[in-house]
Design an enzyme around this catalytic site. Structure first.
Site, short mmCIF file in Angstrom:
data_model
loop_
_atom_site.label_atom_id
_atom_site.label_comp_id
_atom_site.label_asym_id
_atom_site.label_seq_id
_atom_site.Cartn_x
_atom_site.Cartn_y
_atom_site.Cartn_z
N HIS A 104 161.87 -13.12 72.13
CA HIS A 104 162.95 -12.29 72.66
C HIS A 104 164.33 -12.73 72.16
O HIS A 104 165.31 -12.73 72.90
CB HIS A 104 162.91 -12.28 74.19
CG HIS A 104 161.69 -11.64 74.77
ND1 HIS A 104 161.05 -10.55 74.19
CD2 HIS A 104 160.97 -11.94 75.90
CE1 HIS A 104 160.01 -10.21 74.94
NE2 HIS A 104 159.94 -11.03 75.97
N HIS A 175 162.45 -5.10 79.93
CA HIS A 175 161.33 -5.97 80.35
C HIS A 175 161.09 -5.89 81.86
O HIS A 175 160.73 -6.87 82.49
CB HIS A 175 161.65 -7.41 79.95
CG HIS A 175 160.46 -8.29 79.75
ND1 HIS A 175 159.57 -8.58 80.77
CD2 HIS A 175 159.98 -8.93 78.66
CE1 HIS A 175 158.64 -9.39 80.32
NE2 HIS A 175 158.85 -9.61 79.02
N GLU A 306 156.45 -2.53 77.87
CA GLU A 306 157.64 -2.66 77.02
C GLU A 306 157.45 -1.88 75.73
O GLU A 306 156.60 -2.22 74.92
CB GLU A 306 157.90 -4.12 76.70
CG GLU A 306 157.94 -5.05 77.91
CD GLU A 306 157.61 -6.47 77.50
OE1 GLU A 306 158.37 -7.06 76.70
OE2 GLU A 306 156.57 -6.99 77.96
#
Length: 339
Positions: A104, A175, A306
């Protein structure tokens, strides 16, 4: 149209919580991390529950255990093998934050920053973040906007727009973890019924990096083409489940809706629509958070869906690439439609 204080950051800056409403839906989002904090959805009898996992204030998001509850993730969502890749013949090095890999976009995450509020109306709010060249390791001065919009048909639209003055990576996602029984009922999350029309998924190695294989779901615990409870096969003797401790894998987006989640008790349903090529289904295998109202979100207390480019696509040129050329506008939209 409500704007509330959401707590102060250690440096004294004030954060805010914005309420948007349309029809039967009400959502709350914060300028801290552009987080989706809550979504109130009626059940079959009209009773409202918050179906998104989150915290009571900005400090909860700031000091979390890294679960990314409700977070906007960028510039690149998911994992990059070796925390490095090549762009236009030059090495781009990111910060390793999951072993030797990058997750991420590393420790300096977008969800730990205060975003600028561009506008706030009854049913929409837009946030902006300026990301200088070299930020997180990525090239190009970038301006990124995220817009949350509610429509009268039960849709929560999350719209991503971005521009940069150099070729760069844009692969933005949200998320959020969903529990359609209500965030206050964590034990019910695995009873949710999931449909994913995708024919293929990405098996991962022991470090959760895709191997490059596109494996058919036929005859595996990953076949959600026929609706089934999430918990039905999660304990099956199947290597991809063992390696990731449950579901944490990318599926192809074969059609829209690319996923449908429903709760059999409340009657709530959520359909996911996207223009992205992939969707990561994560069953919350390592959740361990104290959330809104002091509720403990333990293992598998919610699920994330996601939308994204395939994980580690930067090392798999045969897949669609999350590269946006300088002077080219990045735009993506995902809709979570509740009924």
């Amino acid at each position: 149209m409500i704007n509330e204080n959401f707590g102060r950051l250690p440096d004294g800056r004030q954060t805010h919580l914005y309420t948007i409403s349309c029809g039967q839906l009400t959502a709350k989002v914060s300028d801290y991390g552009a987080h989706l904090v809550s979504v109130l959805v009626p059940d079959k009898d009209g009773a409202l529950s918050d179906v998104v996992l989150g915290y009571d204030d900005a400090n909860g998001y700031r000091t979390s255990n890294g679960a990314f509850l409700g977070a906007v993730v960028g510039r690149n969502a998911n994992r990059v093998k070796g925390a490095a890749f090549c762009l236009n013949g030059r090495a781009v090095r990111l910060t390793p934050n999951e072993g030797v890999n990058n997750l991420h976009s590393g420790p300096d995450c977008f969800h730990l920053r205060l975003w600028e509020t561009v506008f706030h109306t009854e049913n929409a709010v837009r946030f902006r973040l300026c990301s200088p060249s070299g930020d997180q390791g990525f090239p190009g001065n970038a301006v990124i906007e995220v817009t949350y919009v509610l429509d009268s048909l039960g849709g929560l639209h999350i719209v991503y727009d971005a521009d940069a003055d150099r070729d760069t990576v844009f692969n933005l996602t949200n998320h959020s973890y969903f529990n359609l029984a209500g965030q206050e009922k964590p034990d019910a999350a695995m009873n949710q019924i999931l449909t994913i029309p995708g024919r293929f998924f990405n098996p991962d190695d022991a470090q959760s990096i895709p191997t490059g294989e596109l494996r058919r779901v036929d005859g595996t615990p990953f076949d959600f083409r026929t609706p089934k409870p999430i918990g039905q096969d999660i304990g099956a003797d199947y290597e991809p489940l063992h390696l990731q401790g449950g579901y944490d894998h990318n599926f192809e987006v074969f059609c829209n809706p690319c996923a449908i989640l429903s709760d059999p008790q409340s009657g709530r349903t959520m359909a996911v629509y996207t223009d992205c090529p992939g969707i990561q289904f994560y069953s919350g295998n390592y959740l361990n958070e104290t959330g809104k109202g002091g509720i403990h979100y333990g293992k598998r207390a919610g699920v994330a869906l996601e939308t994204q480019f395939y994980p580690d696509a930067l090392h798999h040129p045969q897949w669609l690439q999350p590269i946006t050329k300088a002077g080219t506008h990045y735009h993506s939209e995902t809709i979570y439609r509740f009924s």
